[in-house]
Design an enzyme around this catalytic site. Structure first.
Site, PDB file in Angstrom:
ATOM      1  N   THR A  73       0.845  -1.251  -0.038  1.00  0.00           N
ATOM      2  CA  THR A  73      -0.060   0.033   0.033  1.00  0.00           C
ATOM      3  C   THR A  73       0.923   1.280  -0.132  1.00  0.00           C
ATOM      4  O   THR A  73       0.630   2.280  -0.616  1.00  0.00           O
ATOM      5  CB  THR A  73      -1.061  -0.040   1.300  1.00  0.00           C
ATOM      6  OG1 THR A  73      -1.614  -1.262   1.205  1.00  0.00           O
ATOM      7  CG2 THR A  73      -1.847   1.342   1.276  1.00  0.00           C
ATOM      8  N   GLN A 178       0.193 -10.377  -5.050  1.00  0.00           N
ATOM      9  CA  GLN A 178      -0.340 -11.605  -5.096  1.00  0.00           C
ATOM     10  C   GLN A 178       0.713 -12.533  -5.970  1.00  0.00           C
ATOM     11  O   GLN A 178       0.434 -13.937  -5.602  1.00  0.00           O
ATOM     12  CB  GLN A 178      -1.853 -11.500  -5.683  1.00  0.00           C
ATOM     13  CG  GLN A 178      -2.706 -10.756  -4.778  1.00  0.00           C
ATOM     14  CD  GLN A 178      -3.231 -11.680  -3.341  1.00  0.00           C
ATOM     15  OE1 GLN A 178      -2.714 -12.667  -3.335  1.00  0.00           O
ATOM     16  NE2 GLN A 178      -3.577 -10.697  -2.667  1.00  0.00           N
ATOM     17  N   HIS A 200       3.922 -10.687   3.481  1.00  0.00           N
ATOM     18  CA  HIS A 200       2.607 -11.334   4.441  1.00  0.00           C
ATOM     19  C   HIS A 200       1.769 -12.141   3.567  1.00  0.00           C
ATOM     20  O   HIS A 200       0.929 -13.103   3.898  1.00  0.00           O
ATOM     21  CB  HIS A 200       1.985 -10.626   5.252  1.00  0.00           C
ATOM     22  CG  HIS A 200       0.829  -9.455   4.529  1.00  0.00           C
ATOM     23  ND1 HIS A 200      -0.495  -9.947   4.550  1.00  0.00           N
ATOM     24  CD2 HIS A 200       0.758  -8.294   4.075  1.00  0.00           C
ATOM     25  CE1 HIS A 200      -1.132  -8.857   3.984  1.00  0.00           C
ATOM     26  NE2 HIS A 200      -0.220  -7.998   3.459  1.00  0.00           N
ATOM     27  N   THR A 236      14.509   4.219  10.968  1.00  0.00           N
ATOM     28  CA  THR A 236      15.218   2.998  11.616  1.00  0.00           C
ATOM     29  C   THR A 236      14.550   1.756  11.003  1.00  0.00           C
ATOM     30  O   THR A 236      13.269   1.596  10.998  1.00  0.00           O
ATOM     31  CB  THR A 236      15.546   2.916  13.029  1.00  0.00           C
ATOM     32  OG1 THR A 236      15.949   3.950  13.578  1.00  0.00           O
ATOM     33  CG2 THR A 236      16.005   1.532  13.631  1.00  0.00           C
ATOM     34  N   CYS A 324      -9.306  -5.606   2.074  1.00  0.00           N
ATOM     35  CA  CYS A 324      -9.232  -4.279   2.274  1.00  0.00           C
ATOM     36  C   CYS A 324     -10.469  -3.698   2.038  1.00  0.00           C
ATOM     37  O   CYS A 324     -10.695  -2.485   2.362  1.00  0.00           O
ATOM     38  CB  CYS A 324      -8.181  -3.516   1.581  1.00  0.00           C
ATOM     39  SG  CYS A 324      -6.534  -4.497   1.817  1.00  0.00           S
TER      40      CYS A 324
HETATM   41  C1  LIG Z   1      -2.714  -6.896  -5.398  1.00  0.00           C
HETATM   42  C2  LIG Z   1      -2.516  -6.304  -3.992  1.00  0.00           C
HETATM   43  N1  LIG Z   1      -2.112  -5.117  -3.943  1.00  0.00           N
HETATM   44  C3  LIG Z   1      -1.583  -4.482  -2.677  1.00  0.00           C
HETATM   45  C4  LIG Z   1      -2.286  -5.019  -1.590  1.00  0.00           C
HETATM   46  C5  LIG Z   1      -1.801  -4.253  -0.283  1.00  0.00           C
HETATM   47  O1  LIG Z   1      -0.557  -4.714   0.061  1.00  0.00           O
HETATM   48  P1  LIG Z   1       0.041  -4.593   1.883  1.00  0.00           P
HETATM   49  O2  LIG Z   1      -0.943  -5.437   2.649  1.00  0.00           O
HETATM   50  O3  LIG Z   1       1.385  -4.972   1.655  1.00  0.00           O
HETATM   51  O4  LIG Z   1      -0.270  -3.037   2.046  1.00  0.00           O
HETATM   52  C6  LIG Z   1      -2.651  -6.081  -1.501  1.00  0.00           C
HETATM   53  C7  LIG Z   1      -3.206  -6.654  -0.436  1.00  0.00           C
HETATM   54  O5  LIG Z   1      -4.174  -7.485  -0.185  1.00  0.00           O
HETATM   55  C8  LIG Z   1      -2.681  -6.788  -2.705  1.00  0.00           C
HETATM   56  O6  LIG Z   1      -3.602  -8.030  -3.175  1.00  0.00           O
END
Ligand SMILES: Cc1ncc(COP(=O)(O)O)c(C=O)c1O
Length: 397
Positions: A73, A178, A200, A236, A324
């Site tokens: 993000t 992904q 993650h 940091t 999200c």
């Molecule tokens: C395609 C995609 N982009 C961005 C993100 C956001 O990633 P992060 O959780 O590392 O901010 C996700 C998480 O679901 C995702 O699937």
């Protein structure tokens, strides 16, 4: 409590045993600050360097092209705002099915007066290359397209997009959150300028991501106040996160083909069991150009949210759209962009697998799903109430 069967690996994955062990060792090691001159600082610098090498190897990038940040993000927002704000005649070309973090960044940039073209996708979830070429030719100055979709797993034609961008000399950002660890991401060999990945989604810790950047000098620092990450992303370092990411990357790199094979078998077996019991189900999006671990199923006439909730009560975790956006009572914009009606989008459920799942889990989850669908279709209106029951009865456990 029922044992959990976790089929929501596109939302996040559980850290692997190796990653847990690496984190537990690291947390007990009294690391120093990587900016300190003493030996504890040196130990931390070495650990970060090793992790950077492992992440770079998995992504097919040089170690110098990796910048660590808090996740995709943050990194997507950085890359997009950096490229478009301050450009003389900025024009972002992206798609209607990007992750919400890109969609929202594009909306912010548009509100600032920046031109944004959002490419449509077909029922298969894929971008039309000719329309993308036309948009780039029509003054596109930056392209951002995800490698694979978080809701459907549909894979975009990234190599072709990179070639078009090279032809028009337009920088290309690819969100590989992904795709990383589920298909071979070759940053250097693909001609992508910016690629973002998250630990993650591949059994590493949350809160740590990586940006691969071809030309670091094209980036302004995300913010100021320190020299870490060559001054581009000060603060940091998240040492534990970086170590965990490195371990997850080296683990996947060391068993890539075997892991993909296992995950594909699990997903395919789940689909085959469910579809043979309930032939009315449709798989949303391309089944050919799709991540090995994802299936997005549409249950005509049923409520996907009810299916997710009833499975949850059985200990089976899955979701209706991306994590999200799932607190918003709206149909998935990804499925709507693919041409599904509101009802069809609400009737859809995402299952996403990992190599931590077992065949027994998959078979148990499929049987529970079939029985839940049979139950729900008993008090829902057509299209296919009796068919659902007939198909499901054969497989009920
Ligand atoms: C395609 C995609 N982009 C961005 C993100 C956001 O990633 P992060 O959780 O590392 O901010 C996700 C998480 O679901 C995702 O699937």
């Amino acid at each position: 409590m029922k044992p959990e069967i976790y089929l929501d690996n596109n939302a996040t994955t559980h850290p692997s045993d190796e990653v847990r062990e690496a984190l537990s060792t690291a947390i007990n090691q009294d690391f120093g600050n990587a900016s300190s001159e003493h030996r504890s600082g040196e130990k931390t610098r070495r650990a970060i360097m090793q992790a950077r090498d492992s992440v770079a190897l998995l992504l097919g990038a040089k170690s110098e092209s990796i910048v660590f940040g808090s996740g995709v993000t943050e990194l997507n927002y950085w890359v997009l705002t950096n490229a478009l704000r301050g450009h003389q005649s900025p024009h972002l070309v992206t798609s209607q099915v990007e992750h919400s973090c890109v969609i929202e960044t594009a909306n912010i940039l548009e509100a600032e007066g920046i031109r944004v073209t959002r490419m449509p996708v077909g029922r298969d979830g894929r971008l039309d290359i000719d329309s993308l070429t036309a948009a780039v030719a029509d003054g596109g100055t930056f392209v951002s397209v995800q490698w694979a979709n978080n809701e459907t797993g549909v894979i975009q034609p990234i190599r072709e997009i990179a070639a078009i961008c090279r032809r028009f000399k337009v920088p290309f950002h690819c969100d590989a959150a992904q795709a990383t660890g589920r298909l071979r991401v070759n940053f250097s060999g693909t001609g992508i300028d910016y690629l973002t990945a998250s630990a993650h989604k591949m059994h590493g810790p949350t809160g740590i991501g990586a940006l691969c950047v071809k030309e670091p000098r094209t980036l302004q620092p995300l913010f100021r106040g320190g020299n870490q990450e060559t001054g581009l992303r000060p603060g940091t370092e998240n040492t534990l996160g970086i170590i965990g990411f490195g371990r997850a990357a080296s683990e996947r790199e060391g068993s890539f083909d075997a892991a993909v094979e296992v995950i594909t078998k699990l997903r395919d077996q789940f689909e085959s069991l469910v579809l043979s019991a309930i032939p009315q189900i449709e798989i949303n999006g391309s089944t050919e150009d799709r991540l090995c671990n994802s299936t997005n199923m549409m249950f005509p006439g049923l409520d996907g949210a009810a299916i997710v909730a009833l499975l949850d009560r059985e200990g089976i975790r899955c979701s209706q759209s991306s994590a999200c956006t799932s607190n918003r009572p709206e149909p998935s914009y990804v499925l709507r962009a693919m041409g599904l009606s509101e009802d069809e989008a609400f009737a859809s459920v995402r299952f996403s697998f990992s190599n931590q799942n077992t065949m027994v889990e998959v078979e148990t989850a499929a049987a529970k799903l079939v029985s839940i669908v049979a139950r729900l279709s008993g008090f829902q209106s057509p299209p296919s109430q009796s068919d659902y029951l007939q198909g499901a009865a054969k497989h009920e456990v």
